[in-house]
Design a protein around this motif. Structure first.
Motif, PDB file in Angstrom:
ATOM      1  N   ALA A 228      35.219  52.598  28.493  1.00  0.00           N
ATOM      2  CA  ALA A 228      34.248  51.624  29.004  1.00  0.00           C
ATOM      3  C   ALA A 228      34.052  51.845  30.504  1.00  0.00           C
ATOM      4  O   ALA A 228      35.006  52.111  31.215  1.00  0.00           O
ATOM      5  CB  ALA A 228      34.737  50.200  28.746  1.00  0.00           C
ATOM      6  N   HIS A 229      32.793  51.713  30.986  1.00  0.00           N
ATOM      7  CA  HIS A 229      32.549  51.957  32.413  1.00  0.00           C
ATOM      8  C   HIS A 229      32.743  50.708  33.265  1.00  0.00           C
ATOM      9  O   HIS A 229      32.837  50.775  34.485  1.00  0.00           O
ATOM     10  CB  HIS A 229      31.152  52.541  32.642  1.00  0.00           C
ATOM     11  N   THR A 230      32.773  49.536  32.598  1.00  0.00           N
ATOM     12  CA  THR A 230      32.834  48.284  33.349  1.00  0.00           C
ATOM     13  C   THR A 230      33.982  47.413  32.874  1.00  0.00           C
ATOM     14  O   THR A 230      34.200  47.264  31.672  1.00  0.00           O
ATOM     15  CB  THR A 230      31.493  47.522  33.195  1.00  0.00           C
ATOM     16  N   VAL A 231      34.699  46.840  33.825  1.00  0.00           N
ATOM     17  CA  VAL A 231      35.716  45.843  33.495  1.00  0.00           C
ATOM     18  C   VAL A 231      35.206  44.498  34.011  1.00  0.00           C
ATOM     19  O   VAL A 231      34.920  44.341  35.200  1.00  0.00           O
ATOM     20  CB  VAL A 231      37.085  46.193  34.109  1.00  0.00           C
ATOM     21  N   ASP A 232      35.052  43.574  33.084  1.00  0.00           N
ATOM     22  CA  ASP A 232      34.433  42.278  33.353  1.00  0.00           C
ATOM     23  C   ASP A 232      35.543  41.233  33.221  1.00  0.00           C
ATOM     24  O   ASP A 232      36.100  41.049  32.152  1.00  0.00           O
ATOM     25  CB  ASP A 232      33.326  42.114  32.291  1.00  0.00           C
ATOM     26  N   ILE A 233      35.889  40.607  34.354  1.00  0.00           N
ATOM     27  CA  ILE A 233      37.037  39.682  34.345  1.00  0.00           C
ATOM     28  C   ILE A 233      36.527  38.245  34.359  1.00  0.00           C
ATOM     29  O   ILE A 233      35.776  37.839  35.246  1.00  0.00           O
ATOM     30  CB  ILE A 233      37.963  39.936  35.553  1.00  0.00           C
ATOM     31  N   THR A 234      36.952  37.491  33.343  1.00  0.00           N
ATOM     32  CA  THR A 234      36.427  36.137  33.197  1.00  0.00           C
ATOM     33  C   THR A 234      37.557  35.161  32.908  1.00  0.00           C
ATOM     34  O   THR A 234      38.728  35.515  32.854  1.00  0.00           O
ATOM     35  CB  THR A 234      35.315  36.130  32.119  1.00  0.00           C
ATOM     36  N   GLY A 235      37.187  33.888  32.710  1.00  0.00           N
ATOM     37  CA  GLY A 235      38.191  32.857  32.452  1.00  0.00           C
ATOM     38  C   GLY A 235      37.543  31.670  31.759  1.00  0.00           C
ATOM     39  O   GLY A 235      36.641  31.861  30.963  1.00  0.00           O
ATOM     40  N   GLY A 236      37.877  30.475  32.123  1.00  0.00           N
ATOM     41  CA  GLY A 236      38.425  29.883  33.319  1.00  0.00           C
ATOM     42  C   GLY A 236      37.872  30.464  34.619  1.00  0.00           C
ATOM     43  O   GLY A 236      36.854  31.114  34.644  1.00  0.00           O
ATOM     44  N   ALA A 237      38.576  30.134  35.685  1.00  0.00           N
ATOM     45  CA  ALA A 237      38.275  30.754  36.968  1.00  0.00           C
ATOM     46  C   ALA A 237      39.284  31.886  37.118  1.00  0.00           C
ATOM     47  O   ALA A 237      40.456  31.631  37.413  1.00  0.00           O
ATOM     48  CB  ALA A 237      38.403  29.743  38.100  1.00  0.00           C
ATOM     49  N   PRO A 238      38.853  33.156  36.904  1.00  0.00           N
ATOM     50  CA  PRO A 238      39.829  34.248  36.875  1.00  0.00           C
ATOM     51  C   PRO A 238      40.597  34.399  38.185  1.00  0.00           C
ATOM     52  O   PRO A 238      41.743  34.846  38.194  1.00  0.00           O
ATOM     53  CB  PRO A 238      38.969  35.487  36.583  1.00  0.00           C
ATOM     54  N   GLU A 239      39.956  33.980  39.293  1.00  0.00           N
ATOM     55  CA  GLU A 239      40.593  34.132  40.613  1.00  0.00           C
ATOM     56  C   GLU A 239      41.845  33.263  40.732  1.00  0.00           C
ATOM     57  O   GLU A 239      42.616  33.409  41.681  1.00  0.00           O
ATOM     58  CB  GLU A 239      39.609  33.764  41.729  1.00  0.00           C
ATOM     59  N   LEU A 240      42.034  32.315  39.813  1.00  0.00           N
ATOM     60  CA  LEU A 240      43.230  31.467  39.877  1.00  0.00           C
ATOM     61  C   LEU A 240      44.425  32.123  39.205  1.00  0.00           C
ATOM     62  O   LEU A 240      45.557  31.656  39.332  1.00  0.00           O
ATOM     63  CB  LEU A 240      42.958  30.111  39.207  1.00  0.00           C
ATOM     64  N   HIS A 241      44.187  33.205  38.459  1.00  0.00           N
ATOM     65  CA  HIS A 241      45.321  33.858  37.806  1.00  0.00           C
ATOM     66  C   HIS A 241      46.178  34.548  38.867  1.00  0.00           C
ATOM     67  O   HIS A 241      45.656  35.269  39.727  1.00  0.00           O
ATOM     68  CB  HIS A 241      44.850  34.882  36.768  1.00  0.00           C
ATOM     69  N   PRO A 242      47.502  34.317  38.823  1.00  0.00           N
ATOM     70  CA  PRO A 242      48.376  34.884  39.865  1.00  0.00           C
ATOM     71  C   PRO A 242      48.255  36.408  39.991  1.00  0.00           C
ATOM     72  O   PRO A 242      48.516  36.953  41.057  1.00  0.00           O
ATOM     73  CB  PRO A 242      49.779  34.491  39.395  1.00  0.00           C
ATOM     74  N   ARG A 243      47.866  37.094  38.927  1.00  0.00           N
ATOM     75  CA  ARG A 243      47.786  38.562  39.014  1.00  0.00           C
ATOM     76  C   ARG A 243      46.350  39.064  39.001  1.00  0.00           C
ATOM     77  O   ARG A 243      46.084  40.223  38.662  1.00  0.00           O
ATOM     78  CB  ARG A 243      48.619  39.179  37.891  1.00  0.00           C
ATOM     79  N   PHE A 244      45.407  38.196  39.389  1.00  0.00           N
ATOM     80  CA  PHE A 244      43.993  38.583  39.413  1.00  0.00           C
ATOM     81  C   PHE A 244      43.757  39.824  40.278  1.00  0.00           C
ATOM     82  O   PHE A 244      43.128  40.791  39.865  1.00  0.00           O
ATOM     83  CB  PHE A 244      43.154  37.396  39.932  1.00  0.00           C
ATOM     84  N   ARG A 245      44.314  39.803  41.479  1.00  0.00           N
ATOM     85  CA  ARG A 245      44.047  40.916  42.404  1.00  0.00           C
ATOM     86  C   ARG A 245      44.644  42.223  41.875  1.00  0.00           C
ATOM     87  O   ARG A 245      44.056  43.292  42.036  1.00  0.00           O
ATOM     88  CB  ARG A 245      44.604  40.594  43.802  1.00  0.00           C
ATOM     89  N   GLU A 246      45.790  42.095  41.234  1.00  0.00           N
ATOM     90  CA  GLU A 246      46.438  43.282  40.665  1.00  0.00           C
ATOM     91  C   GLU A 246      45.561  43.892  39.564  1.00  0.00           C
ATOM     92  O   GLU A 246      45.410  45.110  39.463  1.00  0.00           O
ATOM     93  CB  GLU A 246      47.782  42.844  40.084  1.00  0.00           C
ATOM     94  N   LEU A 247      44.984  43.004  38.764  1.00  0.00           N
ATOM     95  CA  LEU A 247      44.102  43.441  37.679  1.00  0.00           C
ATOM     96  C   LEU A 247      42.866  44.147  38.236  1.00  0.00           C
ATOM     97  O   LEU A 247      42.454  45.215  37.762  1.00  0.00           O
ATOM     98  CB  LEU A 247      43.713  42.201  36.870  1.00  0.00           C
ATOM     99  N   VAL A 248      42.275  43.541  39.279  1.00  0.00           N
ATOM    100  CA  VAL A 248      41.104  44.139  39.919  1.00  0.00           C
ATOM    101  C   VAL A 248      41.461  45.515  40.467  1.00  0.00           C
ATOM    102  O   VAL A 248      40.750  46.507  40.225  1.00  0.00           O
ATOM    103  CB  VAL A 248      40.562  43.240  41.061  1.00  0.00           C
ATOM    104  N   ASP A 249      42.585  45.594  41.166  1.00  0.00           N
ATOM    105  CA  ASP A 249      42.990  46.876  41.755  1.00  0.00           C
ATOM    106  C   ASP A 249      43.198  47.942  40.685  1.00  0.00           C
ATOM    107  O   ASP A 249      42.820  49.104  40.869  1.00  0.00           O
ATOM    108  CB  ASP A 249      44.277  46.701  42.581  1.00  0.00           C
TER     109      ASP A 249
END
Lengths: 369, 110
Positions: free
Chosen positions: A119-140
């Motif tokens: 897949a060319h795109t990773v789409d992160i959703t929730g809830g508010a995904p930015e509240l997940h403690p490992r959100f930044r790790e997932l993005v990276d």
């Protein structure tokens, strides 16, 4: 106790102390509503009396079997925790939803799968995904794997003290911010999301604009997502985009790059609202009457893998909320996801799917027809 | 006959073309063309239609264009402003006829 659990306690403390985010509703779960159970939602939808030639209307009769396309979007729902409680939420998200947050083990499995997917795109959703403690790790991890990353953002979450600096952090990684804003004016936005949300959203857009988002730079793309504030379909996307652009720039001096217009799905809190307001039958009839075969080709279920907070797999985020798992018996978990056999699956559908084929169509990527 | 107005009439409106279909088709084709995006947006046209619907006091049109305005992205405030345009013109039309009265009064009175 793992790191996510401890960090999660801090998030919920912050949300408990947050007096500035307006909230429109409470979660079905908190209200102990029968509709908190996916099976009850499916039962209610199946019981709506819509018939054609005296036969109850089924999605499959009108649409036929949906054919899978190539995998393009790897969508991860990291959980139902959110700082807001919008009336139309299809996730039943809210500040009390600590029961449904992706665990450390699942995050690890997701990161491993992102490394393998085509897949060319990773789409992160929730809830508010930015509240997940490992959100930044997932993005990276996704950025590191060369993926285009989308953050499905509710705008107000960016103003929480805990997220200070997050916008610049996202900008450095060229993450696309896909921000929900029901309407370009205050009344409908506040009706759906809570009084004061429109002003908070504009404030967040100003910060995004200041960081270079929404100004035509493809590496700082700000996409807005609109949902109708009631029992009607979305406006024409192209026309609405022009009107939104004029209105938001003229009235508030903020800009964005593109607009997606979605229909509201008759599930979860929107289903509850439809029932309470006496609009359920008419809305379902409207969706069926507006069935548009031309919307099928662009449906997200054809090219998207949807990963739930517990690692289970689905054809889309709506099926995820209804517990309608991927039709790959024994393999519907991210730990053993097999992309090759995924292409041969049968897409799971039910009556809620009429929401995506009504009018100009509706998908995570906007209108499809 | 159950009464003069019936919500089902709006749903069944297309059946009016069962008789003289060539005229019905011309009307409905024309109607559809009127409301497409042009120099005015479809939303602006829908707001005009809502105002006119109140001026001609057509309950079918009021229902139809209340829904259509919402679907085209207009909100309650904008729709209420459109309504007041119709009210102003209707009221103004009465008031401006007062000039006729005024002329007569001035001519006939002492």
């Amino acid at each position: 106790m793992n790191t996510t659990v401890t960090a999660l306690q801090r998030v919920t403390e912050d949300l408990g102390n947050d007096r500035r985010t307006p909230r429109a509703d409470s979660t079905l779960r908190r209200r102990c509503s029968p509709l908190a159970a996916p099976a009850e939602q499916l039962r209610v939808l199946a019981a709506v009396p819509i018939e054609q030639q005296n036969v109850p209307v089924a999605f499959e009769t009108l649409a036929g079997g949906l054919r899978p396309a190539g995998l393009e979007i790897f969508q991860v729902n990291v959980g139902k925790l959110c700082n807001m409680t919008c009336r139309h939420c299809h996730v039943d998200a809210g500040p009390d939803r600590t029961d449904a947050v992706m665990s450390d083990k699942t995050v690890d499995q997701v990161i491993a799968a992102i490394g393998r997917t085509r897949a060319h795109t990773v789409d992160i959703t929730g809830g508010a995904p930015e509240l997940h403690p490992r959100f930044r790790e997932l993005v990276d991890a996704a950025v590191g794997a060369g993926k285009h990353v989308m953050d499905r953002c509710n705008l107000t979450v960016l103003l929480l003290p805990r997220n200070q600096g997050l916008i610049d952090w996202l900008a450095e990684r060229k993450v696309e911010v896909v921000a929900s804003l029901p309407h370009h004016r205050r009344p409908n936005t506040d009706a759906q999301r809570g009084r004061g949300v429109f002003d908070r959203s504009v404030e967040a857009m100003r910060l995004l604009n200041a960081a270079g988002y929404g100004r035509g730079d493809p590496h700082r793309r700000l996409t807005l997502v609109s949902n109708p504030a009631g029992a009607f379909l979305g406006a024409s996307q192209a026309t609405a985009e022009r009107e939104w652009r004029q209105s938001l720039e003229r009235e508030h001096g903020v800009t964005f790059d593109r607009l997606f217009v979605l229909n509201n799905m008759p599930i979860s809190r929107f289903l509850d609202w439809l029932q309470q307001s006496g609009n359920l039958e008419a809305y379902m009839r409207k969706l069926v009457q507006a069935f548009n075969p031309a919307a099928i080709a662009g449906l997200m279920c054809r090219n998207t893998l949807s990963v739930g907070w517990d690692g289970r797999l689905y054809d889309c985020d709506f099926n995820q909320m209804l517990d309608l798992e991927l039709a790959m018996p024994g393999a519907a978990h991210i730990a053993n996801f097999d992309e090759a056999s995924w292409h041969g699956r049968a897409i799971v559908t039910a009556r809620h799917c009429f929401g995506c084929t009504a009018g100009a169509g509706s998908s995570c990527g906007g209108q499809t027809a | 006959m159950p009464g003069y107005y019936n919500t089902q009439h709006l749903t069944d409106f297309g059946k009016i073309a069962d008789v003289k279909p060539e005229l019905g088709k011309k009307f409905f084709d024309y109607y559809a063309s009127v409301f497409v995006d042009g120099a005015l947006t479809a939303r602006e046209k829908s707001l005009i239609a809502l105002a006119v619907a109140h001026a001609v006091q057509c309950p079918y049109c009021i229902d139809a264009y209340t829904q259509d305005c919402q679907q085209k992205g207009a909100d309650f405030e904008q729709m209420t402003e459109a309504l007041h345009v119709a009210v102003a013109i209707r009221g103004g039309a009465s008031l401006v006829h007062g000039m006729q009265m005024r002329e007569q009064v001035q001519k006939l009175g002492m």
